[in-house]
Design an enzyme around this catalytic site. Structure first.
Site, short mmCIF file in Angstrom:
data_model
loop_
_atom_site.label_atom_id
_atom_site.label_comp_id
_atom_site.label_asym_id
_atom_site.label_seq_id
_atom_site.Cartn_x
_atom_site.Cartn_y
_atom_site.Cartn_z
N GLU A 1 -12.56 -64.52 16.46
CA GLU A 1 -12.97 -63.35 15.69
C GLU A 1 -12.76 -63.58 14.20
O GLU A 1 -11.73 -64.12 13.78
CB GLU A 1 -12.15 -62.13 16.16
CG GLU A 1 -12.51 -60.86 15.42
CD GLU A 1 -11.88 -59.63 16.05
OE1 GLU A 1 -11.94 -59.48 17.29
OE2 GLU A 1 -11.33 -58.81 15.30
N THR B 1 -16.11 -58.61 12.66
CA THR B 1 -15.73 -57.19 12.63
C THR B 1 -16.63 -56.40 11.69
O THR B 1 -17.37 -56.96 10.87
CB THR B 1 -14.25 -57.01 12.21
OG1 THR B 1 -14.11 -57.46 10.87
CG2 THR B 1 -13.31 -57.76 13.12
N ALA C 1 -14.85 -49.89 9.26
CA ALA C 1 -15.06 -48.53 9.79
C ALA C 1 -15.85 -47.69 8.80
O ALA C 1 -15.65 -47.77 7.59
CB ALA C 1 -13.71 -47.90 10.07
N HIS D 1 -19.53 -56.67 15.89
CA HIS D 1 -18.78 -55.43 16.14
C HIS D 1 -19.56 -54.30 15.46
O HIS D 1 -20.17 -54.50 14.41
CB HIS D 1 -17.40 -55.48 15.50
CG HIS D 1 -16.47 -56.50 16.08
ND1 HIS D 1 -15.11 -56.32 16.14
CD2 HIS D 1 -16.70 -57.73 16.63
CE1 HIS D 1 -14.53 -57.37 16.70
NE2 HIS D 1 -15.48 -58.25 17.00
N ALA E 1 -16.14 -44.38 21.13
CA ALA E 1 -16.94 -45.56 21.45
C ALA E 1 -17.93 -45.28 22.58
O ALA E 1 -19.06 -45.78 22.59
CB ALA E 1 -16.01 -46.71 21.84
N HIS F 1 -3.78 -46.96 23.33
CA HIS F 1 -4.26 -46.63 21.99
C HIS F 1 -3.34 -45.58 21.36
O HIS F 1 -2.94 -44.62 22.04
CB HIS F 1 -5.70 -46.09 22.08
CG HIS F 1 -6.33 -45.91 20.73
ND1 HIS F 1 -6.09 -44.80 19.95
CD2 HIS F 1 -7.16 -46.71 20.02
CE1 HIS F 1 -6.77 -44.93 18.81
NE2 HIS F 1 -7.43 -46.08 18.84
N GLN G 1 2.93 -59.10 7.99
CA GLN G 1 1.54 -58.68 8.19
C GLN G 1 1.32 -58.26 9.66
O GLN G 1 0.69 -57.25 9.94
CB GLN G 1 0.65 -59.88 7.83
CG GLN G 1 -0.83 -59.62 7.93
CD GLN G 1 -1.60 -60.93 7.78
OE1 GLN G 1 -1.20 -61.96 8.29
NE2 GLN G 1 -2.69 -60.87 7.05
P1 FAD Z 1 -12.35 -45.19 21.61
O1 FAD Z 1 -12.83 -45.58 22.94
O2 FAD Z 1 -13.27 -44.51 20.69
O3 FAD Z 1 -11.02 -44.32 21.81
C1 FAD Z 1 -10.21 -43.87 20.73
C2 FAD Z 1 -9.23 -42.84 21.27
O4 FAD Z 1 -9.95 -41.72 21.78
C3 FAD Z 1 -8.37 -43.34 22.44
O5 FAD Z 1 -7.11 -42.73 22.36
C4 FAD Z 1 -9.13 -42.86 23.67
O6 FAD Z 1 -8.29 -42.68 24.80
C5 FAD Z 1 -9.69 -41.53 23.16
N1 FAD Z 1 -10.97 -41.19 23.82
C6 FAD Z 1 -11.98 -42.03 24.14
N2 FAD Z 1 -13.01 -41.36 24.71
C7 FAD Z 1 -12.62 -40.05 24.73
C8 FAD Z 1 -13.24 -38.85 25.18
N3 FAD Z 1 -14.47 -38.88 25.74
N4 FAD Z 1 -12.56 -37.67 25.04
C9 FAD Z 1 -11.32 -37.64 24.48
N5 FAD Z 1 -10.68 -38.76 24.04
C10 FAD Z 1 -11.33 -39.94 24.16
N6 FAD Z 1 -12.04 -51.34 14.16
C11 FAD Z 1 -12.96 -51.45 13.17
O7 FAD Z 1 -13.01 -50.57 12.30
N7 FAD Z 1 -13.85 -52.50 13.11
C12 FAD Z 1 -13.86 -53.47 14.03
O8 FAD Z 1 -14.66 -54.39 13.97
C13 FAD Z 1 -12.89 -53.41 15.10
N8 FAD Z 1 -12.85 -54.35 16.06
C14 FAD Z 1 -11.97 -54.22 17.10
C15 FAD Z 1 -11.97 -55.19 18.10
C16 FAD Z 1 -11.09 -55.12 19.16
C17 FAD Z 1 -11.12 -56.17 20.23
C18 FAD Z 1 -10.15 -54.03 19.23
C19 FAD Z 1 -9.17 -53.94 20.36
C20 FAD Z 1 -10.14 -53.06 18.24
C21 FAD Z 1 -11.06 -53.13 17.17
N9 FAD Z 1 -11.09 -52.17 16.16
C22 FAD Z 1 -12.00 -52.28 15.13
C23 FAD Z 1 -10.16 -51.01 16.18
C24 FAD Z 1 -10.79 -49.76 16.83
O9 FAD Z 1 -11.88 -49.32 16.08
C25 FAD Z 1 -9.71 -48.69 16.87
O10 FAD Z 1 -8.87 -48.94 17.98
C26 FAD Z 1 -10.18 -47.23 16.88
O11 FAD Z 1 -9.01 -46.42 16.65
C27 FAD Z 1 -10.75 -46.70 18.18
O12 FAD Z 1 -11.88 -47.32 18.59
P2 FAD Z 1 -11.97 -47.77 20.13
O13 FAD Z 1 -13.35 -48.24 20.32
O14 FAD Z 1 -10.83 -48.67 20.36
O15 FAD Z 1 -11.62 -46.45 20.97
#
Ligand code: FAD
Length: 288
Positions: free
Chosen positions: A20, A51, A54, A80, A127, A151, A213
Protein backbone atom coordinates in the site's frame (compact mmCIF):
# COMPACT_ATOMS: atom_id res chain seq x y z
CA UNK A 1 -0.60 -5.51 -17.94
CA UNK A 2 -1.22 -8.78 -16.08
CA UNK A 3 -3.72 -11.03 -17.84
CA UNK A 4 -5.54 -11.51 -14.53
CA UNK A 5 -6.10 -8.23 -12.78
CA UNK A 6 -9.12 -8.65 -10.53
CA UNK A 7 -8.06 -9.11 -6.92
CA UNK A 8 -10.95 -11.56 -6.39
CA UNK A 9 -9.48 -13.78 -9.15
CA UNK A 10 -5.95 -13.45 -7.78
CA UNK A 11 -7.20 -14.56 -4.34
CA UNK A 12 -9.07 -17.47 -5.87
CA UNK A 13 -5.82 -18.59 -7.56
CA UNK A 14 -3.63 -18.48 -4.42
CA UNK A 15 -2.07 -16.25 -1.79
CA UNK A 16 -1.68 -12.57 -2.61
CA UNK A 17 1.16 -10.32 -1.49
CA UNK A 18 0.40 -6.63 -1.85
CA UNK A 19 1.76 -3.20 -0.97
CA UNK A 20 0.00 0.00 0.00
CA UNK A 21 1.14 3.53 -0.88
CA UNK A 22 -0.24 6.99 -0.21
CA UNK A 23 -0.22 9.93 -2.67
CA UNK A 24 2.83 12.12 -1.98
CA UNK A 25 2.35 15.82 -1.26
CA UNK A 26 5.25 17.30 -3.25
CA UNK A 27 7.80 16.62 -5.98
CA UNK A 28 10.49 15.28 -3.65
CA UNK A 29 8.22 12.73 -1.97
CA UNK A 30 6.79 11.85 -5.40
CA UNK A 31 10.32 10.90 -6.47
CA UNK A 32 10.70 8.77 -3.34
CA UNK A 33 7.51 6.91 -4.20
CA UNK A 34 8.70 6.36 -7.80
CA UNK A 35 11.94 4.87 -6.46
CA UNK A 36 10.04 2.73 -3.93
CA UNK A 37 7.78 1.28 -6.62
CA UNK A 38 10.84 0.54 -8.80
CA UNK A 39 12.52 -1.23 -5.85
CA UNK A 40 9.42 -3.27 -5.04
CA UNK A 41 8.57 -4.23 -8.64
CA UNK A 42 11.11 -7.13 -8.74
CA UNK A 43 9.14 -8.75 -5.87
CA UNK A 44 6.24 -9.18 -8.35
CA UNK A 45 3.50 -8.18 -5.91
CA UNK A 46 0.01 -9.51 -6.66
CA UNK A 47 -1.26 -5.93 -6.54
CA UNK A 48 -0.53 -2.52 -5.04
CA UNK A 49 -3.06 -0.10 -3.59
CA UNK A 50 -3.12 3.68 -3.32
CA UNK A 51 -4.97 5.48 -0.50
CA UNK A 52 -7.52 8.25 -0.98
CA UNK A 53 -7.57 11.38 1.19
CA UNK A 54 -10.86 11.44 3.12
CA UNK A 55 -13.37 13.81 1.59
CA UNK A 56 -11.55 13.72 -1.77
CA UNK A 57 -8.46 15.70 -0.76
CA UNK A 58 -6.20 13.50 -2.94
CA UNK A 59 -8.73 12.70 -5.65
CA UNK A 60 -6.49 13.65 -8.60
CA UNK A 61 -3.25 12.42 -7.05
CA UNK A 62 -4.70 9.00 -6.16
CA UNK A 63 -6.08 8.60 -9.68
CA UNK A 64 -2.79 9.70 -11.27
CA UNK A 65 -0.73 7.16 -9.33
CA UNK A 66 -3.21 4.31 -9.85
CA UNK A 67 -3.41 4.91 -13.61
CA UNK A 68 0.38 5.42 -13.84
CA UNK A 69 0.97 2.03 -12.17
CA UNK A 70 -1.49 0.41 -14.61
CA UNK A 71 0.15 1.98 -17.67
CA UNK A 72 3.83 2.05 -16.79
CA UNK A 73 4.39 -1.09 -14.68
CA UNK A 74 3.38 -4.75 -14.89
CA UNK A 75 1.72 -4.45 -11.44
CA UNK A 76 -2.05 -4.59 -10.86
CA UNK A 77 -3.29 -1.49 -9.02
CA UNK A 78 -6.24 -1.01 -6.68
CA UNK A 79 -7.71 2.41 -5.92
CA UNK A 80 -8.97 3.23 -2.42
CA UNK A 81 -12.12 5.34 -2.46
CA UNK A 82 -13.84 6.91 0.55
CA UNK A 83 -17.45 8.04 0.30
CA UNK A 84 -18.20 10.44 3.17
CA UNK A 85 -18.25 14.03 1.90
CA UNK A 86 -19.14 12.96 -1.66
CA UNK A 87 -22.37 13.17 -3.63
CA UNK A 88 -23.48 10.35 -5.94
CA UNK A 89 -22.57 12.15 -9.16
CA UNK A 90 -18.95 12.65 -7.98
CA UNK A 91 -18.59 8.97 -7.14
CA UNK A 92 -20.13 8.00 -10.49
CA UNK A 93 -17.58 10.19 -12.33
CA UNK A 94 -14.64 8.74 -10.38
CA UNK A 95 -15.81 5.15 -11.03
CA UNK A 96 -16.37 5.89 -14.72
CA UNK A 97 -12.89 7.36 -14.96
CA UNK A 98 -11.31 4.28 -13.39
CA UNK A 99 -13.33 1.89 -15.55
CA UNK A 100 -12.26 3.71 -18.74
CA UNK A 101 -8.63 3.60 -17.59
CA UNK A 102 -8.90 -0.21 -17.22
CA UNK A 103 -8.71 -0.17 -13.41
CA UNK A 104 -10.52 -3.21 -12.04
CA UNK A 105 -10.12 -3.01 -8.27
CA UNK A 106 -11.62 -0.64 -5.71
CA UNK A 107 -11.28 -0.63 -1.92
CA UNK A 108 -14.61 0.86 -0.81
CA UNK A 109 -14.32 2.86 2.43
CA UNK A 110 -16.37 5.12 4.65
CA UNK A 111 -13.49 7.46 5.44
CA UNK A 112 -13.12 9.99 8.23
CA UNK A 113 -14.27 13.37 7.06
CA UNK A 114 -11.96 16.19 8.17
CA UNK A 115 -13.52 18.92 10.36
CA UNK A 116 -13.49 21.46 7.51
CA UNK A 117 -15.64 19.04 5.50
CA UNK A 118 -18.38 18.85 8.11
CA UNK A 119 -20.78 21.03 6.09
CA UNK A 120 -19.92 19.44 2.75
CA UNK A 121 -22.93 17.73 1.14
CA UNK A 122 -22.70 13.94 1.38
CA UNK A 123 -24.94 11.25 -0.05
CA UNK A 124 -23.02 8.60 1.89
CA UNK A 125 -22.29 7.76 5.48
CA UNK A 126 -20.84 4.24 5.60
CA UNK A 127 -18.70 2.12 3.32
CA UNK A 128 -21.66 -0.18 2.74
CA UNK A 129 -23.50 2.68 0.95
CA UNK A 130 -20.60 3.09 -1.49
CA UNK A 131 -20.44 -0.68 -2.02
CA UNK A 132 -23.91 -0.61 -3.55
CA UNK A 133 -22.84 1.96 -6.14
CA UNK A 134 -19.56 0.22 -6.98
CA UNK A 135 -21.32 -3.14 -7.34
CA UNK A 136 -23.99 -1.62 -9.58
CA UNK A 137 -21.36 -0.69 -12.20
CA UNK A 138 -20.43 -4.40 -12.52
CA UNK A 139 -16.92 -3.26 -13.45
CA UNK A 140 -14.83 -3.83 -10.33
CA UNK A 141 -13.59 -6.38 -7.88
CA UNK A 142 -14.36 -4.73 -4.54
CA UNK A 143 -12.68 -4.88 -1.16
CA UNK A 144 -13.57 -3.37 2.22
CA UNK A 145 -11.73 -2.47 5.42
CA UNK A 146 -11.84 -4.65 8.55
CA UNK A 147 -10.71 -3.78 12.06
CA UNK A 148 -9.52 -6.85 14.01
CA UNK A 149 -9.44 -4.87 17.27
CA UNK A 150 -12.83 -3.25 16.45
CA UNK A 151 -13.37 0.11 14.70
CA UNK A 152 -13.08 2.95 17.25
CA UNK A 153 -16.61 4.20 16.39
CA UNK A 154 -18.27 0.81 16.97
CA UNK A 155 -20.32 0.66 20.16
CA UNK A 156 -19.28 -2.95 20.77
CA UNK A 157 -17.57 -5.94 19.16
CA UNK A 158 -20.76 -7.70 18.06
CA UNK A 159 -22.06 -4.58 16.28
CA UNK A 160 -18.69 -4.08 14.59
CA UNK A 161 -18.73 -7.66 13.30
CA UNK A 162 -22.36 -7.41 12.18
CA UNK A 163 -21.62 -4.34 10.01
CA UNK A 164 -18.43 -5.92 8.67
CA UNK A 165 -20.33 -9.10 7.78
CA UNK A 166 -22.92 -6.98 5.94
CA UNK A 167 -20.11 -5.32 3.94
CA UNK A 168 -18.44 -8.63 3.17
CA UNK A 169 -21.68 -10.18 1.96
CA UNK A 170 -21.48 -7.66 -0.93
CA UNK A 171 -17.69 -7.29 -1.30
CA UNK A 172 -15.15 -9.81 -2.62
CA UNK A 173 -12.57 -9.50 0.17
CA UNK A 174 -11.43 -7.42 3.13
CA UNK A 175 -8.08 -5.96 4.14
CA UNK A 176 -7.46 -5.35 7.83
CA UNK A 177 -6.15 -2.45 9.83
CA UNK A 178 -2.70 -3.25 11.22
CA UNK A 179 -2.26 -5.18 14.47
CA UNK A 180 0.70 -6.82 16.22
CA UNK A 181 -0.52 -10.17 17.52
CA UNK A 182 -1.87 -12.93 15.26
CA UNK A 183 -4.69 -13.91 17.65
CA UNK A 184 -6.55 -10.68 16.74
CA UNK A 185 -6.75 -11.85 13.13
CA UNK A 186 -7.59 -15.46 13.97
CA UNK A 187 -10.44 -14.30 16.23
CA UNK A 188 -11.80 -11.91 13.58
CA UNK A 189 -11.92 -14.68 10.97
CA UNK A 190 -13.62 -17.04 13.46
CA UNK A 191 -16.22 -14.41 14.37
CA UNK A 192 -17.01 -13.79 10.69
CA UNK A 193 -17.33 -17.54 10.09
CA UNK A 194 -19.85 -17.69 12.95
CA UNK A 195 -21.85 -15.09 11.03
CA UNK A 196 -21.63 -17.25 7.91
CA UNK A 197 -18.99 -15.09 6.16
CA UNK A 198 -15.99 -16.87 4.66
CA UNK A 199 -14.76 -14.31 2.10
CA UNK A 200 -10.97 -13.79 2.14
CA UNK A 201 -9.68 -11.39 4.81
CA UNK A 202 -6.14 -10.20 4.06
CA UNK A 203 -4.19 -9.10 7.13
CA UNK A 204 -2.58 -5.64 6.95
CA UNK A 205 1.03 -5.55 8.15
CA UNK A 206 2.71 -2.42 9.47
CA UNK A 207 6.47 -2.79 9.89
CA UNK A 208 7.52 -0.49 12.74
CA UNK A 209 10.19 1.97 11.72
CA UNK A 210 9.22 4.75 14.16
CA UNK A 211 7.48 3.87 17.44
CA UNK A 212 5.97 7.34 18.07
CA UNK A 213 4.39 7.44 14.62
CA UNK A 214 2.98 3.92 15.01
CA UNK A 215 1.57 4.67 18.48
CA UNK A 216 -0.21 7.75 17.05
CA UNK A 217 -1.63 5.82 14.10
CA UNK A 218 -2.67 2.93 16.34
CA UNK A 219 -4.58 5.19 18.73
CA UNK A 220 -6.53 6.69 15.79
CA UNK A 221 -7.39 3.32 14.28
CA UNK A 222 -8.39 1.40 17.43
CA UNK A 223 -5.30 -0.85 17.38
CA UNK A 224 -3.20 -1.54 20.48
CA UNK A 225 0.58 -1.43 20.48
CA UNK A 226 1.33 -4.22 23.00
CA UNK A 227 3.73 -3.40 25.86
CA UNK A 228 6.22 -6.01 24.63
CA UNK A 229 6.45 -4.20 21.25
CA UNK A 230 6.98 -0.78 22.85
CA UNK A 231 9.54 -2.25 25.26
CA UNK A 232 11.47 -3.89 22.41
CA UNK A 233 11.81 -0.56 20.61
CA UNK A 234 11.51 2.42 22.95
CA UNK A 235 15.12 2.48 24.20
CA UNK A 236 16.68 1.91 20.79
CA UNK A 237 18.19 5.14 19.39
CA UNK A 238 19.70 4.04 16.08
CA UNK A 239 16.98 4.18 13.35
CA UNK A 240 18.56 1.21 11.52
CA UNK A 241 18.35 -0.86 14.72
CA UNK A 242 14.70 0.21 15.25
CA UNK A 243 13.95 -0.99 11.73
CA UNK A 244 15.74 -4.28 12.36
CA UNK A 245 13.65 -4.96 15.49
CA UNK A 246 10.47 -3.81 13.68
CA UNK A 247 11.25 -6.11 10.74
CA UNK A 248 11.84 -9.06 13.09
CA UNK A 249 8.50 -8.47 14.85
CA UNK A 250 6.63 -8.13 11.53
CA UNK A 251 8.34 -11.19 10.01
CA UNK A 252 7.28 -13.37 12.95
CA UNK A 253 3.72 -12.04 12.72
CA UNK A 254 3.60 -12.73 8.95
CA UNK A 255 4.80 -16.34 9.45
CA UNK A 256 2.17 -16.90 12.14
CA UNK A 257 -0.57 -15.45 9.94
CA UNK A 258 0.39 -17.55 6.91
CA UNK A 259 0.52 -20.60 9.16
CA UNK A 260 -2.97 -19.72 10.44
CA UNK A 261 -4.24 -19.78 6.84
CA UNK A 262 -4.25 -16.08 5.89
CA UNK A 263 -5.07 -15.74 2.15
CA UNK A 264 -2.30 -13.17 1.69
CA UNK A 265 -0.40 -10.29 3.28
CA UNK A 266 -0.91 -6.57 2.64
CA UNK A 267 2.02 -4.35 3.64
CA UNK A 268 1.60 -0.75 4.73
CA UNK A 269 4.84 0.50 3.17
CA UNK A 270 4.63 4.20 4.17
CA UNK A 271 6.05 4.73 0.65
CA UNK A 272 9.40 3.14 1.61
CA UNK A 273 10.69 -0.21 0.43
CA UNK A 274 13.48 -1.30 2.80
CA UNK A 275 11.49 -2.79 5.70
CA UNK A 276 9.08 -4.54 3.34
CA UNK A 277 11.94 -6.00 1.26
CA UNK A 278 13.64 -7.25 4.42
CA UNK A 279 10.45 -8.95 5.66
CA UNK A 280 10.00 -10.42 2.19
CA UNK A 281 13.51 -11.90 2.33
CA UNK A 282 12.91 -13.26 5.87
CA UNK A 283 9.76 -15.02 4.66
CA UNK A 284 11.69 -16.53 1.73
CA UNK A 285 9.23 -15.11 -0.78
CA UNK A 286 11.86 -14.56 -3.47
CA UNK A 287 12.51 -11.99 -6.19
CA UNK A 288 11.84 -12.33 -9.92
P1 FAD B 1 -17.40 1.72 7.72
O1 FAD B 1 -17.77 0.39 7.23
O2 FAD B 1 -17.93 2.91 7.06
O3 FAD B 1 -17.72 1.77 9.29
C1 FAD B 1 -17.37 2.86 10.13
C2 FAD B 1 -18.09 2.68 11.45
O4 FAD B 1 -19.49 2.73 11.24
C3 FAD B 1 -17.82 1.34 12.15
O5 FAD B 1 -17.84 1.56 13.54
C4 FAD B 1 -18.99 0.48 11.72
O6 FAD B 1 -19.28 -0.56 12.64
C5 FAD B 1 -20.11 1.51 11.65
N1 FAD B 1 -21.12 1.16 10.64
C6 FAD B 1 -20.92 0.63 9.42
N2 FAD B 1 -22.09 0.46 8.75
C7 FAD B 1 -23.06 0.92 9.60
C8 FAD B 1 -24.46 1.04 9.50
N3 FAD B 1 -25.12 0.62 8.39
N4 FAD B 1 -25.16 1.58 10.56
C9 FAD B 1 -24.50 1.99 11.68
N5 FAD B 1 -23.15 1.89 11.83
C10 FAD B 1 -22.44 1.38 10.80
N6 FAD B 1 -9.14 6.07 5.19
C11 FAD B 1 -8.99 7.01 4.23
O7 FAD B 1 -9.39 8.16 4.45
N7 FAD B 1 -8.41 6.73 3.02
C12 FAD B 1 -7.96 5.50 2.71
O8 FAD B 1 -7.46 5.27 1.62
C13 FAD B 1 -8.09 4.47 3.71
N8 FAD B 1 -7.67 3.21 3.46
C14 FAD B 1 -7.86 2.24 4.40
C15 FAD B 1 -7.45 0.94 4.12
C16 FAD B 1 -7.61 -0.08 5.04
C17 FAD B 1 -7.16 -1.47 4.69
C18 FAD B 1 -8.21 0.20 6.31
C19 FAD B 1 -8.38 -0.88 7.34
C20 FAD B 1 -8.63 1.49 6.61
C21 FAD B 1 -8.47 2.53 5.66
N9 FAD B 1 -8.90 3.83 5.91
C22 FAD B 1 -8.72 4.81 4.95
C23 FAD B 1 -9.53 4.19 7.20
C24 FAD B 1 -11.07 4.15 7.12
O9 FAD B 1 -11.54 5.10 6.22
C25 FAD B 1 -11.60 4.44 8.53
O10 FAD B 1 -11.52 3.25 9.29
C26 FAD B 1 -12.99 5.05 8.64
O11 FAD B 1 -13.16 5.48 10.00
C27 FAD B 1 -14.17 4.12 8.40
O12 FAD B 1 -14.22 3.59 7.15
P2 FAD B 1 -14.50 2.01 7.01
O13 FAD B 1 -14.68 1.78 5.57
O14 FAD B 1 -13.41 1.35 7.75
O15 FAD B 1 -15.81 1.74 7.88
Amino acid sequence: MHAMTRVADLLAAGRTFSFEFFPPKDDATQLTLGRTIAELEPLSPSFVSVTYGAGGSTRERTRNIVTWVAKETPITPMAHLTCQGHVRSEIATILDDYASAGIENILALGGDVPADFADHPSDYRYAVDLLEDVAETGRFSVGVAAHPEVHPASPDRATDRKHLAAKLSRADFAITQFFFEAHHYVQLVAELAELGVTKPVIPGIMPITNIKQIARMASMSGAQVPAWVTEAIQDVDDPAEVRRVGVDIASTLCSELLEAGAPGLHFYTMNRSTATREIWANLGLGVS
